[in-house]
Design a protein around this motif. Structure first.
Motif, PDB file in Angstrom:
ATOM      1  N   THR A 179      -9.155 -16.758  -4.163  1.00 51.74           N
ATOM      2  CA  THR A 179      -9.003 -18.140  -3.704  1.00 51.74           C
ATOM      3  C   THR A 179      -9.855 -18.404  -2.473  1.00 51.74           C
ATOM      4  OG1 THR A 179      -6.748 -18.261  -4.584  1.00 51.74           O
ATOM      5  CG2 THR A 179      -7.354 -19.848  -2.870  1.00 51.74           C
ATOM      6  N   GLU A 180      -9.830 -17.490  -1.528  1.00 57.39           N
ATOM      7  CA  GLU A 180     -10.624 -17.662  -0.313  1.00 57.39           C
ATOM      8  C   GLU A 180     -12.109 -17.740  -0.638  1.00 57.39           C
ATOM      9  OE1 GLU A 180      -9.676 -18.262   2.734  1.00 57.39           O
ATOM     10  OE2 GLU A 180      -7.573 -18.201   2.162  1.00 57.39           O
TER      11      GLU A 180
ATOM     12  N   HIS B 167      -4.641 -26.422  -5.258  1.00 56.84           N
ATOM     13  CA  HIS B 167      -4.503 -25.441  -4.172  1.00 56.84           C
ATOM     14  C   HIS B 167      -5.830 -25.276  -3.436  1.00 56.84           C
ATOM     15  CE1 HIS B 167      -0.445 -24.111  -5.377  1.00 56.84           C
ATOM     16  NE2 HIS B 167      -0.873 -24.350  -6.598  1.00 56.84           N
TER      17      HIS B 167
ATOM     18  N   ASP C 284      -5.670 -13.074  -6.938  1.00 54.47           N
ATOM     19  CA  ASP C 284      -5.209 -12.740  -5.587  1.00 54.47           C
ATOM     20  C   ASP C 284      -5.845 -13.680  -4.558  1.00 54.47           C
ATOM     21  OD1 ASP C 284      -7.802 -11.816  -4.968  1.00 54.47           O
ATOM     22  OD2 ASP C 284      -7.325  -9.799  -5.634  1.00 54.47           O
ATOM     23  N   SER C 285      -5.354 -13.606  -3.342  1.00 52.14           N
ATOM     24  CA  SER C 285      -5.777 -14.530  -2.290  1.00 52.14           C
ATOM     25  C   SER C 285      -7.257 -14.399  -1.970  1.00 52.14           C
ATOM     26  CB  SER C 285      -4.947 -14.298  -1.028  1.00 52.14           C
ATOM     27  OG  SER C 285      -5.097 -12.968  -0.569  1.00 52.14           O
ATOM     28  N   ARG C 286      -7.822 -13.217  -2.176  1.00 54.80           N
ATOM     29  CA  ARG C 286      -9.245 -13.031  -1.887  1.00 54.80           C
ATOM     30  C   ARG C 286     -10.092 -13.897  -2.810  1.00 54.80           C
ATOM     31  NH1 ARG C 286      -9.619  -6.674  -2.507  1.00 54.80           N
ATOM     32  NH2 ARG C 286      -8.297  -7.304  -4.258  1.00 54.80           N
TER      33      ARG C 286
END
Length: 324
Positions: A38-39, A288, A34-36
């Motif tokens: 990646t962040e 990414h 999920d994006s968390r």
């Protein structure tokens, strides 16, 4: 211990040191997170880069001239010359895939890129690998601690969006009285590269051998791969899949011998007096994440990229573009 090396020991932090068995599977897992997640990885990478202290490599020099920014040259009314008018990197368009293979010298690396790689990704590979070299230089002695140096190099790349599997070195021996490094190199790269990639590596080495002795690209590689009777260098092949996955096939070599070596790639070594080791593996770049930290890497390198990276003559007249 030098002040720079002490600062590096104190400031360089690593995270997620689990060994990776299959980098392509690991990349797919990262992209599916999920994006968390990646962040978090982006934030950790930026923090890591921000805390790095790179060794001071001195002024930018090339045979017979000193490199200064173009704006400074104009201000001082200095004549400017092109370092390498046949530098293939000068013609790369960042937002388009390349239409021909590319080769470059990057510190102690001879890097080759098959055609079809997005231009920006070529510079991403060169810049991140240079950053890892410079950090490793501050941690380990490149010639006397080559295995530790290469492992640390890989650990740095892990922090800047690369997936790096575990790797081990193995010894290489020749039954002949003398052997050429090019023959040993071919034996190693044939175990991981395609026939097309091997042709590109061979072509790049032939190009380097045909350059004038004082060519800046030869000087970069010599000064960063060999010191007297010991050396540490890499030959890499980079490709990009149709879905944008950038992979680097790394072949790293180190040696110690009884005689002083200059041009390692075509030197003939005494078999009895030489210890030669190599490793080969595949790294994969999470583009990414790297898209988000590219500016931080470039800012940390500053003008060092001008000093350590230079393109070899293009392969436009060569047959074939290399297999991906």
């Amino acid at each position: 211990m030098s002040r720079v090396r002490r600062a590096l020991r104190e400031s360089t932090k690593f995270t997620d040191e689990r060994a990776v068995a299959n980098p392509e599977v690991a990349i797919k897992e990262q992209l599916a997170a999920d994006s968390r997640h990646t962040e978090m990885r982006v934030e950790k990478a930026q923090e890591f880069i921000g805390g790095l202290v790179l060794p001071n490599e001195g002024p930018l020099v090339a045979p017979g001239l000193r490199l200064v920014p173009a704006a400074v040259a104009r201000t001082l009314n200095l004549d400017t010359v092109a370092d390498n008018p046949d530098d293939s990197l000068d013609d790369i368009v960042l937002d388009e895939p390349t239409t021909a293979p590319v080769a470059a010298v990057d510190g102690n690396i001879v890097a080759t890129f098959v055609d079809g790689i997005r231009g920006q990704h070529i510079f991403d590979v060169l810049d991140s690998c240079l950053l890892a070299q410079l950090v490793a230089n501050g941690k380990c002695d490149r010639e006397s601690q080559p295995v530790a140096w290469t492992r640390y190099y890989g650990r740095v790349l892990e922090q800047v969006a690369w997936v790096v599997p575990a790797f081990d070195f193995f010894g290489i021996r020749s039954e002949a009285g003398r052997f050429s490094m090019s023959a040993a190199l071919l034996k190693v790269i044939s175990g991981i590269m395609t026939a097309g990639q091997i042709d590109l590596v061979s072509g790049a080495i032939e190009m380097m051998q045909g350059l004038p002795a004082d060519d800046r690209r030869l000087q970069i590689f010599r000064h960063n791969s060999v010191e007297a009777n010991a050396g540490n260098f890499q030959v890499d092949s980079v490709g990009e899949s149709q879905n944008g996955m950038v992979s680097l096939k790394l072949c790293a070599f180190n040696f110690r011998t009884s005689e002083n070596v200059t041009d390692v790639l075509w030197w003939r070594f005494s078999s009895q007096a030489t210890l030669l080791q190599a490793t080969r593996t595949t790294f994969v770049l999470n583009t990414h994440i790297y898209d988000r930290i590219r500016d931080a890497v470039s800012a940390k390198l500053g003008d060092r990229a001008q000093k350590f990276i230079a393109g070899l003559p293009d392969f436009s007249d060569e047959e074939g573009g290399g297999d991906r």
